[in-house]
Write an enzyme that holds these catalytic residues in place. Structure first.
Site, PDB file in Angstrom:
ATOM      1  N   CYS A 382       0.709  -1.121  -0.006  1.00  9.66           N
ATOM      2  CA  CYS A 382       0.049   0.180  -0.028  1.00  9.66           C
ATOM      3  C   CYS A 382       0.713   1.216   0.098  1.00  9.66           C
ATOM      4  O   CYS A 382       1.416   1.538  -1.115  1.00  9.66           O
ATOM      5  CB  CYS A 382      -0.956  -0.104   1.249  1.00  9.66           C
ATOM      6  SG  CYS A 382      -2.209   1.049   0.869  1.00  9.66           S
ATOM      7  N   HIS A 516      -3.431  -5.152   0.241  1.00 10.46           N
ATOM      8  CA  HIS A 516      -3.106  -5.768   1.368  1.00 10.46           C
ATOM      9  C   HIS A 516      -3.169  -7.495   1.295  1.00 10.46           C
ATOM     10  O   HIS A 516      -4.053  -7.931   1.787  1.00 10.46           O
ATOM     11  CB  HIS A 516      -3.968  -5.423   2.454  1.00 10.46           C
ATOM     12  CG  HIS A 516      -3.617  -3.794   2.980  1.00 10.46           C
ATOM     13  ND1 HIS A 516      -2.726  -3.346   3.673  1.00 10.46           N
ATOM     14  CD2 HIS A 516      -4.224  -2.532   2.288  1.00 10.46           C
ATOM     15  CE1 HIS A 516      -2.733  -1.965   3.741  1.00 10.46           C
ATOM     16  NE2 HIS A 516      -3.616  -1.390   3.046  1.00 10.46           N
ATOM     17  N   GLU A 518      -1.761  -9.364   2.920  1.00  8.76           N
ATOM     18  CA  GLU A 518      -1.802  -9.865   4.506  1.00  8.76           C
ATOM     19  C   GLU A 518      -3.032 -10.397   4.968  1.00  8.76           C
ATOM     20  O   GLU A 518      -3.392 -11.231   5.816  1.00  8.76           O
ATOM     21  CB  GLU A 518      -0.945  -9.018   5.511  1.00  8.76           C
ATOM     22  CG  GLU A 518      -1.841  -7.916   5.930  1.00  8.76           C
ATOM     23  CD  GLU A 518      -1.551  -6.529   5.004  1.00  8.76           C
ATOM     24  OE1 GLU A 518      -1.722  -5.563   5.346  1.00  8.76           O
ATOM     25  OE2 GLU A 518      -1.029  -6.909   3.726  1.00  8.76           O
TER      26      GLU A 518
END
Length: 544
Positions: A382, A516, A518
């Site tokens: 990001c 993102h 994750e």
């Protein structure tokens, strides 16, 4: 029809209700049941999207674009069930919905009150989209006795009466503290907490007792007698060496068996826990280790990067290595280049995560430059990708005044406010100076990967779908100039308008992503980018 498990907490906060709910969901899944977990937060924010990470930890984003509590990340990581907008509701959202109805005249002139209007709205959220489920686990945030949580406790009291005791149970997570001076575990806080909950009309069926010492049988029976539950329904929850041992630990203590017994369901068949044994074997028995430097803005609170931390651990599991994470404050990198080198040279990989605002940005850019010049595996997420683009513009593409309009007016706005983009709902538009809450590009969006790119080989496909949370984008009018400097745009939105991924093919591992990743990583399915990043860090460790 779905059965409901209501989870409350007492004595103190941070007892691990979310982790307990995630673990119980995983255990029920292992027995073949379909589950969904929900979080009810008593605070008045509509969602945690505008809250400081130091106040509330990370904001977890769902596929459908909801900004939610970080506990939903635990739910997804442990069960693999994608969370939805309907899985997290706050008092603020409840009241916002009710007030909007009142302003429209939906209540036909009636006096709007907590009972029945607020409690009815809570019950509607609890029961929405549950037709195909066996169990719905509802975690009530906060601590019993808090003023804010009273409407939620009242709502579950009503639901238990309406649905019947054979379709609902209550689990209370409490604390049994160890008093070192006395050398004893004390049960009185648990007794008082259960009394408080019972006075509100909710009698717990099971007690999960957090304790740092084993709970003796005498204390277990004492708690059962005072709290009106069976001794077998008093489950001890000792501190665990890893969150991924918790499902196995709770199964060993009989949590899932007691839950099924409370519903009158046969629990003689054993769950298939092979997935969790494998996860724990990989975590507990690494064959090496690497050190990853995370250069961020909110490093003072690990929960601010909770999903990131877990995704790095998952990448380690995929490679059977231990990942040592060094949280590095980006502001410390903004003055002394020698200090930057001293801090980053021991790292086998450098990661610059997402964030908002100018503070620490110069340190992040300096970290990107160090990774590029020393060919250390680099991963930008990001804002981290945006800093990689600004670093490339300034140092390899000759755009010395490159910056982002997020930090103010920019002579060369390599990164700027995204004002329009396409979504499943059609064209989305945003304006400078608009509301902050819920106005970002949120949720899952598709991207196309360039053929023969590094990221295409990592994913093994050319079309991906990842979750976003940002207001600013790399300005695609700078793409050609940046690519001439060696930074390749290897992933774009399907319409070719929004840059999604950059990489440097001349380096061993250098990837920046606007999304993102994750948020989609799980211990039993590590995200391919994190698995590849840690693999590159393993190779780097052999060179150092």
């Amino acid at each position: 029809m779905a059965r409901y498990i209501f989870i409350t907490g007492g004595v103190v906060s941070s007892l691990g209700k979310g982790l307990m709910a995630a673990s119980l969901g995983a255990l029920l899944q292992a027995r073949g049941y379909k589950v969904r977990i929900r979080k009810f937060d008593p605070y008045l924010n509509v969602d945690p999207g505008t809250m400081s990470p130091y106040q509330h930890g990370e904001v977890y984003v769902t596929d459908d674009g909801a900004e939610t509590d970080l506990d939903l990340g635990h739910y997804e990581r442990f069960t693999g069930v994608p969370s939805r907008q309907s899985d997290n509701v706050t008092s603020g959202r409840i009241y916002q919905t009710i007030i909007a109805k009142e302003r429209r005249g939906d209540y036909l002139g009636a006096t709007v009150q907590v009972i029945p209007h607020v409690t009815d709205a809570i019950k509607e959220f609890a029961q929405a989209d549950t037709d195909d489920l066996d169990f719905v686990l509802c975690e009530i945030g906060g601590t019993v006795g808090d003023i804010e949580s009273l409407p939620f406790i009242e709502a579950i009291r009503q639901l238990r009466n309406e649905l019947g005791r054979d379709q609902t149970i209550s689990i209370h997570v409490t604390l049994v503290p160890y008093i070192t001076a006395a050398g004893e575990l004390k049960t009185k806080p648990t007794q008082h907490s259960v009394r408080e909950l019972t006075a509100l009309g909710v009698q717990p069926d099971l007690l999960l007792c957090r304790c740092e010492k084993p709970l003796p049988e005498g204390e277990r029976r004492k708690i059962a007698q005072f709290c009106n539950v069976r001794p077998e329904a008093v489950i001890q929850a000792l501190d665990a060496p890893s969150i991924y041992t918790v499902p196995l630990q709770y199964h060993g203590e009989g949590l899932d068996q007691e839950v099924l017994r409370a519903f009158g369901i046969d629990s003689s068949d054993q769950p298939d826990l092979s997935r969790w044994y494998d996860i724990n074997d990989r975590h507990a028995n690494p064959e090496g280790e690497v050190t990853i430097g995370v250069v961020g803005k909110y490093v003072g609170l690990q929960d601010a990067y909770k999903s990131l931390h877990e995704a790095l651990v998952h990448g380690g599991m995929a490679n059977r290595v231990k990942v040592n994470i060094r949280w590095l404050d980006a502001e410390l990198f903004e003055e002394d280049e020698k200090d930057i080198a001293a801090r980053l040279e021991p790292m086998h990989g450098i990661l610059v995560p997402g964030g908002f605002g100018e503070r620490g940005s110069a340190g992040k850019i300096a970290s990107v430059r160090f990774a590029r010049e020393h060919d250390v595996p680099f991963f930008g997420i990001c804002l981290g990708m945006q800093m990689a683009c600004i670093e490339a513009a300034r140092n390899t593409s000759g755009i010395t005044n490159a910056s982002t309009t997020e930090f103010g007016e920019a002579e060369e706005p390599v990164v700027g406010l995204i004002t329009e983009w396409m979504s499943d709902e059609g064209l989305q538009k945003r304006e400078q100076g608009g509301d902050l809450g819920g106005t970002m590009r949120l949720g899952a969006y598709p991207a196309k990967l360039s053929e023969n790119s590094h990221v295409a080989s990592i994913y093994g496909v050319s079309d991906i779908d990842e979750r976003h949370r940002h207001r600013y984008e790399v300005n695609n009018s700078y793409v050609d100039r940046l690519e001439k400097g060696g930074l390749i745009f290897s992933g774009m939105s399907p319409d070719g308008e929004l840059p999604e991924i950059v990489e440097r093919p001349d380096l061993s591992w250098f990837v920046g992503v606007q999304f993102h990743p994750e948020l989609k990583s799980k211990p039993f399915a590590p995200h391919p980018l994190f698995a590849s990043f840690i693999s590159a860090a393993v190779e780097q460790s052999r060179l150092v």
